[in-house]
Scaffold this motif. Structure first.
Motif, PDB file in Angstrom:
ATOM      1  N   PRO A  27       0.812  -1.227   0.000  1.00  0.00           N
ATOM      2  CA  PRO A  27       0.000   0.000   0.000  1.00  0.00           C
ATOM      3  C   PRO A  27       0.842   1.272   0.000  1.00  0.00           C
ATOM      4  O   PRO A  27       0.500   2.240  -0.696  1.00  0.00           O
ATOM      5  CB  PRO A  27      -0.822  -0.115   1.292  1.00  0.00           C
ATOM      6  N   SER A  28       1.943   1.268   0.757  1.00  0.00           N
ATOM      7  CA  SER A  28       2.786   2.466   0.832  1.00  0.00           C
ATOM      8  C   SER A  28       3.420   2.774  -0.520  1.00  0.00           C
ATOM      9  O   SER A  28       3.454   3.938  -0.949  1.00  0.00           O
ATOM     10  CB  SER A  28       3.878   2.277   1.889  1.00  0.00           C
ATOM     11  N   VAL A  29       3.920   1.745  -1.199  1.00  0.00           N
ATOM     12  CA  VAL A  29       4.542   1.950  -2.513  1.00  0.00           C
ATOM     13  C   VAL A  29       3.525   2.473  -3.507  1.00  0.00           C
ATOM     14  O   VAL A  29       3.798   3.407  -4.284  1.00  0.00           O
ATOM     15  CB  VAL A  29       5.176   0.629  -3.020  1.00  0.00           C
ATOM     16  N   ILE A  30       2.324   1.899  -3.514  1.00  0.00           N
ATOM     17  CA  ILE A  30       1.273   2.345  -4.441  1.00  0.00           C
ATOM     18  C   ILE A  30       0.922   3.803  -4.189  1.00  0.00           C
ATOM     19  O   ILE A  30       0.824   4.613  -5.130  1.00  0.00           O
ATOM     20  CB  ILE A  30       0.020   1.452  -4.316  1.00  0.00           C
ATOM     21  N   LEU A  31       0.724   4.160  -2.925  1.00  0.00           N
ATOM     22  CA  LEU A  31       0.319   5.523  -2.592  1.00  0.00           C
ATOM     23  C   LEU A  31       1.417   6.543  -2.888  1.00  0.00           C
ATOM     24  O   LEU A  31       1.138   7.650  -3.360  1.00  0.00           O
ATOM     25  CB  LEU A  31      -0.077   5.604  -1.109  1.00  0.00           C
ATOM     26  N   MET A  32       2.675   6.177  -2.624  1.00  0.00           N
ATOM     27  CA  MET A  32       3.774   7.133  -2.797  1.00  0.00           C
ATOM     28  C   MET A  32       4.246   7.240  -4.242  1.00  0.00           C
ATOM     29  O   MET A  32       4.653   8.317  -4.689  1.00  0.00           O
ATOM     30  CB  MET A  32       4.951   6.730  -1.895  1.00  0.00           C
ATOM     31  N   LYS A  33       4.209   6.140  -5.005  1.00  0.00           N
ATOM     32  CA  LYS A  33       4.812   6.113  -6.337  1.00  0.00           C
ATOM     33  C   LYS A  33       3.824   6.105  -7.504  1.00  0.00           C
ATOM     34  O   LYS A  33       4.208   6.413  -8.629  1.00  0.00           O
ATOM     35  CB  LYS A  33       5.721   4.881  -6.472  1.00  0.00           C
ATOM     36  N   PHE A  34       2.558   5.771  -7.246  1.00  0.00           N
ATOM     37  CA  PHE A  34       1.632   5.599  -8.372  1.00  0.00           C
ATOM     38  C   PHE A  34       0.379   6.466  -8.262  1.00  0.00           C
ATOM     39  O   PHE A  34      -0.652   6.157  -8.851  1.00  0.00           O
ATOM     40  CB  PHE A  34       1.233   4.120  -8.498  1.00  0.00           C
ATOM     41  N   SER A  35       0.454   7.537  -7.467  1.00  0.00           N
ATOM     42  CA  SER A  35      -0.700   8.420  -7.323  1.00  0.00           C
ATOM     43  C   SER A  35      -0.764   9.501  -8.400  1.00  0.00           C
ATOM     44  O   SER A  35      -1.763  10.207  -8.506  1.00  0.00           O
ATOM     45  CB  SER A  35      -0.685   9.085  -5.934  1.00  0.00           C
ATOM     46  N   GLY A  36       0.293   9.657  -9.173  1.00  0.00           N
ATOM     47  CA  GLY A  36       0.311  10.673 -10.224  1.00  0.00           C
ATOM     48  C   GLY A  36      -0.680  10.358 -11.335  1.00  0.00           C
ATOM     49  O   GLY A  36      -1.040   9.202 -11.559  1.00  0.00           O
ATOM     50  N   GLU A  37      -1.118  11.384 -12.034  1.00  0.00           N
ATOM     51  CA  GLU A  37      -2.095  11.207 -13.111  1.00  0.00           C
ATOM     52  C   GLU A  37      -1.553  10.351 -14.244  1.00  0.00           C
ATOM     53  O   GLU A  37      -2.306   9.724 -14.971  1.00  0.00           O
ATOM     54  CB  GLU A  37      -2.534  12.581 -13.650  1.00  0.00           C
ATOM     55  N   GLU A  38      -0.219  10.311 -14.392  1.00  0.00           N
ATOM     56  CA  GLU A  38       0.370   9.493 -15.453  1.00  0.00           C
ATOM     57  C   GLU A  38       0.331   8.002 -15.103  1.00  0.00           C
ATOM     58  O   GLU A  38       0.599   7.152 -15.961  1.00  0.00           O
ATOM     59  CB  GLU A  38       1.812   9.919 -15.733  1.00  0.00           C
ATOM     60  N   TYR A  39      -0.008   7.684 -13.827  1.00  0.00           N
ATOM     61  CA  TYR A  39      -0.100   6.280 -13.403  1.00  0.00           C
ATOM     62  C   TYR A  39      -1.563   5.946 -13.075  1.00  0.00           C
ATOM     63  O   TYR A  39      -2.392   5.845 -13.963  1.00  0.00           O
ATOM     64  CB  TYR A  39       0.810   6.029 -12.200  1.00  0.00           C
ATOM     65  N   LEU A  40      -1.871   5.798 -11.808  1.00  0.00           N
ATOM     66  CA  LEU A  40      -3.229   5.393 -11.416  1.00  0.00           C
ATOM     67  C   LEU A  40      -4.151   6.578 -11.146  1.00  0.00           C
ATOM     68  O   LEU A  40      -5.367   6.455 -11.250  1.00  0.00           O
ATOM     69  CB  LEU A  40      -3.154   4.526 -10.143  1.00  0.00           C
ATOM     70  N   GLY A  41      -3.572   7.701 -10.780  1.00  0.00           N
ATOM     71  CA  GLY A  41      -4.389   8.836 -10.371  1.00  0.00           C
ATOM     72  C   GLY A  41      -4.657   8.776  -8.874  1.00  0.00           C
ATOM     73  O   GLY A  41      -4.513   7.734  -8.236  1.00  0.00           O
ATOM     74  N   ASN A  42      -5.074   9.909  -8.296  1.00  0.00           N
ATOM     75  CA  ASN A  42      -5.247  10.011  -6.849  1.00  0.00           C
ATOM     76  C   ASN A  42      -6.257   9.007  -6.295  1.00  0.00           C
ATOM     77  O   ASN A  42      -5.977   8.273  -5.354  1.00  0.00           O
ATOM     78  CB  ASN A  42      -5.704  11.427  -6.462  1.00  0.00           C
ATOM     79  N   VAL A  43      -7.449   8.990  -6.922  1.00  0.00           N
ATOM     80  CA  VAL A  43      -8.541   8.160  -6.402  1.00  0.00           C
ATOM     81  C   VAL A  43      -8.236   6.680  -6.562  1.00  0.00           C
ATOM     82  O   VAL A  43      -8.372   5.895  -5.623  1.00  0.00           O
ATOM     83  CB  VAL A  43      -9.869   8.521  -7.101  1.00  0.00           C
TER      84      VAL A  43
END
Length: 253
Positions: A27-43
């Motif tokens: 969960p920490s890696v997903i939230l810190m590294k993949f929250s950008g719009e170019e990846y998964l997005g915030n939501v």
């Protein structure tokens, strides 16, 4: 022809590394590294990141019937974290939630001391860990039951104090790390960072404190009964220790 009982549940074997990976690291890696719009997005990052500990907790509850108060609170905690992020509530609510969950558990520990089933007795002084009947018989023979009950009550207060410590530390760390508005990429990254930081700063000290409480309880049992730890271990645990010892001796030969 007999069919196997559906009520039988598989034995639960602790898997700390799996728990750590699923509940903290992923969960920490997903939230810190993949929250950008170019990846998964915030939501999406928030939903997917929190889905790991939530799904794992539900799996543990359903698969092993671990329907205990603390496990349920853990699931509620993850759900509330997701709700705060998705509803874009003030980040201050996250700190309040982080402090409230261990505070509720600590309060439950204190309330349980006024009932027939104190939580310390349920978690530490129970037949799955110790040979309770053997210990109680020895305490009755030496007239030490009341003294032991007083020590057990003290252990309950110490146990509640560990959750008070977690509650205060959770609030401090949440206020220190999570400062961005919820629903933003920065909020997700800070949430992931808080999850990583909270493990060494809160979980490990709390585990050490609980081990010290068990040691305090064990020293009391030893002083009042004269038994060694091996002599008062639960029968199934003692049998496992014997098997380990015998297999170790066979290997050396």
């Amino acid at each position: 022809m007999t069919s196997p009982s559906n009520s039988a549940t598989p034995d639960h074997k602790p898997r700390p590394w799996v728990d750590l990976l699923v509940s903290i690291v992923i969960p920490s890696v997903i939230l810190m590294k993949f929250s950008g719009e170019e990846y998964l997005g915030n939501v999406n990052a928030l939903i997917i990141g929190l889905a790991f500990p939530l799904s794992w907790g539900l799996f543990e509850l359903i698969r092993y019937h671990k329907k205990n108060f603390i496990a349920v609170l853990g699931l509620i905690s993850v759900g509330l974290t997701g709700g705060i992020g998705l509803l874009e509530l003030d980040a201050g609510w996250l700190a309040i939630k982080e402090a409230a969950v261990p505070a509720v558990i600590g309060l439950a520990v204190l309330i349980s001391t006024r009932t027939r089933y104190p939580l310390v007795r349920t978690l530490l002084y129970n037949p799955s860990v110790l040979d309770v009947s053997k210990i109680h018989q020895s305490l009755e023979e030496s007239g030490s039951v009341d003294e032991f009950e007083e020590r057990l009550l003290k252990a309950s207060y110490f146990f509640a104090a560990t959750f008070l410590f977690s509650s205060i530390m959770n609030y401090v760390i949440a206020r220190w790390i999570v400062v961005s508005p919820s629903g933003t990429q920065a909020f997700n990254e800070e949430l992931g960072r808080m999850t990583l930081v909270s493990y060494p700063m809160i979980a490990i000290p709390s585990m050490i404190m609980m081990m010290l409480i068990f040691y305090y309880l064990w020293r009391t049992i030893r002083r009042l009964t004269g038994y060694s730890l091996e002599e008062v271990m639960a029968p199934h645990l003692a049998e496992k220790e014997k098997k380990k010892s015998s297999s170790g001796s066979a290997t050396e030969k």
